[in-house]
Design an enzyme around this catalytic site. Structure first.
Site, PDB file in Angstrom:
ATOM      1  N   ASP A  43       0.847  -1.203   0.000  1.00  0.00           N
ATOM      2  CA  ASP A  43       0.000   0.000   0.000  1.00  0.00           C
ATOM      3  C   ASP A  43       0.880   1.250   0.000  1.00  0.00           C
ATOM      4  O   ASP A  43       0.377   2.373  -0.061  1.00  0.00           O
ATOM      5  CB  ASP A  43      -1.003  -0.004   1.161  1.00  0.00           C
ATOM      6  CG  ASP A  43      -0.348  -0.085   2.518  1.00  0.00           C
ATOM      7  OD1 ASP A  43       0.891  -0.226   2.598  1.00  0.00           O
ATOM      8  OD2 ASP A  43      -1.081  -0.007   3.530  1.00  0.00           O
ATOM      9  N   ASP A  83      -1.097  -5.924  -0.265  1.00  0.00           N
ATOM     10  CA  ASP A  83      -1.551  -5.400   1.027  1.00  0.00           C
ATOM     11  C   ASP A  83      -3.066  -5.258   1.079  1.00  0.00           C
ATOM     12  O   ASP A  83      -3.686  -4.805   0.111  1.00  0.00           O
ATOM     13  CB  ASP A  83      -0.948  -4.006   1.266  1.00  0.00           C
ATOM     14  CG  ASP A  83       0.361  -4.078   2.026  1.00  0.00           C
ATOM     15  OD1 ASP A  83       0.539  -5.001   2.839  1.00  0.00           O
ATOM     16  OD2 ASP A  83       1.205  -3.191   1.805  1.00  0.00           O
ATOM     17  N   GLU A 181       9.278  -4.561  10.348  1.00  0.00           N
ATOM     18  CA  GLU A 181       9.735  -3.276   9.804  1.00  0.00           C
ATOM     19  C   GLU A 181      10.286  -2.392  10.916  1.00  0.00           C
ATOM     20  O   GLU A 181       9.607  -2.143  11.934  1.00  0.00           O
ATOM     21  CB  GLU A 181       8.572  -2.576   9.079  1.00  0.00           C
ATOM     22  CG  GLU A 181       8.982  -1.202   8.532  1.00  0.00           C
ATOM     23  CD  GLU A 181       8.020  -0.609   7.515  1.00  0.00           C
ATOM     24  OE1 GLU A 181       7.037  -1.284   7.133  1.00  0.00           O
ATOM     25  OE2 GLU A 181       8.258   0.534   7.095  1.00  0.00           O
TER      26      GLU A 181
HETATM   27  O1  KIV Z   1       3.615  -1.202   1.627  1.00  0.00           O
HETATM   28  C1  KIV Z   1       4.785  -1.594   1.632  1.00  0.00           C
HETATM   29  O2  KIV Z   1       5.596  -1.258   0.753  1.00  0.00           O
HETATM   30  C2  KIV Z   1       5.212  -2.482   2.695  1.00  0.00           C
HETATM   31  C3  KIV Z   1       6.657  -2.848   2.772  1.00  0.00           C
HETATM   32  C4  KIV Z   1       7.490  -1.700   3.180  1.00  0.00           C
HETATM   33  C5  KIV Z   1       6.882  -4.030   3.647  1.00  0.00           C
HETATM   34  O3  KIV Z   1       4.421  -2.891   3.481  1.00  0.00           O
END
Ligand code: KIV
Length: 264
Positions: A43, A83, A181
């Site tokens: 996302d 996501d 993260e």
């Molecule tokens: O949305 C995203 O790019 C992420 C990564 C940083 C793991 O969730």
């Protein structure tokens, strides 16, 4: 890598997993031919593709549209995870399943959601319904307002205990992997050792089962954004700008199009 079984296999064999975010068909085609193991339709597209300051602007429809483009570009060559966006999995099981269905029907193989507390029943229900789920702990950007900014998480013992507990509970609920993260490296190492499923780190040191980077950061396309955990592997911003400038020069200088690019 094509399935979540390959994901687990890598951890079992102690082989590192590589994941890169991807948001479009063109880059998905390039990544599909690369050695990178899997693609994440993050996302973070809210930032990288749409220019918003946070990920909160991504909706389920937006995620499904981008996820479909990536799935078509990756073909059957890579595992693609997308996501579930902000709030889409916090309004009860029916709403969560509708969001997961929409994103999965775009053609991806799994979904990712952020946080532990409050998500375990959702994860269990999705997994039980055939939807592989990846967790995401530590700095969870969808909660940036609650966290008070994009900050390293798990600095004190209490917070570390909570992240460890959440990782274990996500695993118990059926998650096939967990992203960690911006957490201290020693915590990521301990969680990776405690879990059977693989961990994917970003700003979590080198002892996770694998790593993920945002495509634009990896390719150096986002000048001025250089958190400690980012390494750029290409000078994308400057190199692409040079190509655009060469095109401009050749058009204005009369070299392009030449006879070679013209019809007789
Ligand atoms: O949305 C995203 O790019 C992420 C990564 C940083 C793991 O969730």
């Amino acid at each position: 890598m094509k399935t979540i079984l390959d994901f687990q296999d890598k951890k079992n064999k102690n082989e590192k997993i590589t994941m890169v975010t991807c948001y479009d068909y063109t880059f998905a085609r390039i990544l599909a031919e690369s050695d990178v193991d899997c693609l994440l339709v993050g996302d973070s597209l809210s930032n990288t593709m749409l220019g918003h300051p946070t990920t909160l602007s991504a909706t389920t429809n937006i995620m499904a549209m981008y996820a479909g483009a990536v799935a078509r570009g990756a073909g059957d060559k890579k595992l693609v995870i997308a996501d579930l966006p902000f709030m889409s999995y916090r309004k009860g099981i029916t709403a969560t399943m509708t969001a997961a269905e929409k994103v999965m029907r775009s053609g991806v193989h799994a979904v990712k959601l952020e946080g532990g507390e409050g998500n375990y029943a959702m994860v269990k229900h999705m997994v039980g319904s055939g939807v592989p789920v990846m967790g995401h702990l530590g700095l969870t950007p969808q909660s940036v307002n609650q966290l008070g900014g994009f900050k390293v998480q798990g600095r004190d013992e209490k917070a570390q205990k909570k992240i460890m507990e959440e990782a274990l509970r996500l695993q118990d609920a059926g998650a096939f992997s967990v992203v960690l993260e911006c957490v201290p490296s020693h915590l990521a190492k301990e969680i990776t050792a405690a879990l059977d499923i693989p961990t994917i780190g970003i700003g979590a040191g080198s002892d996770t089962s694998g790593q993920v980077l945002v495509l634009q950061d990896l390719l150096g396309m986002n000048p001025g954004f250089k958190p400690k955990f980012v390494k750029t592997f290409y000078n994308g911003f400057e190199n692409l700008k040079d190509a655009f400038n060469t095109y401009h020069e050749e058009v204005t200088g009369g070299q392009f199009p030449s006879a070679k690019e013209s019809y007789s």
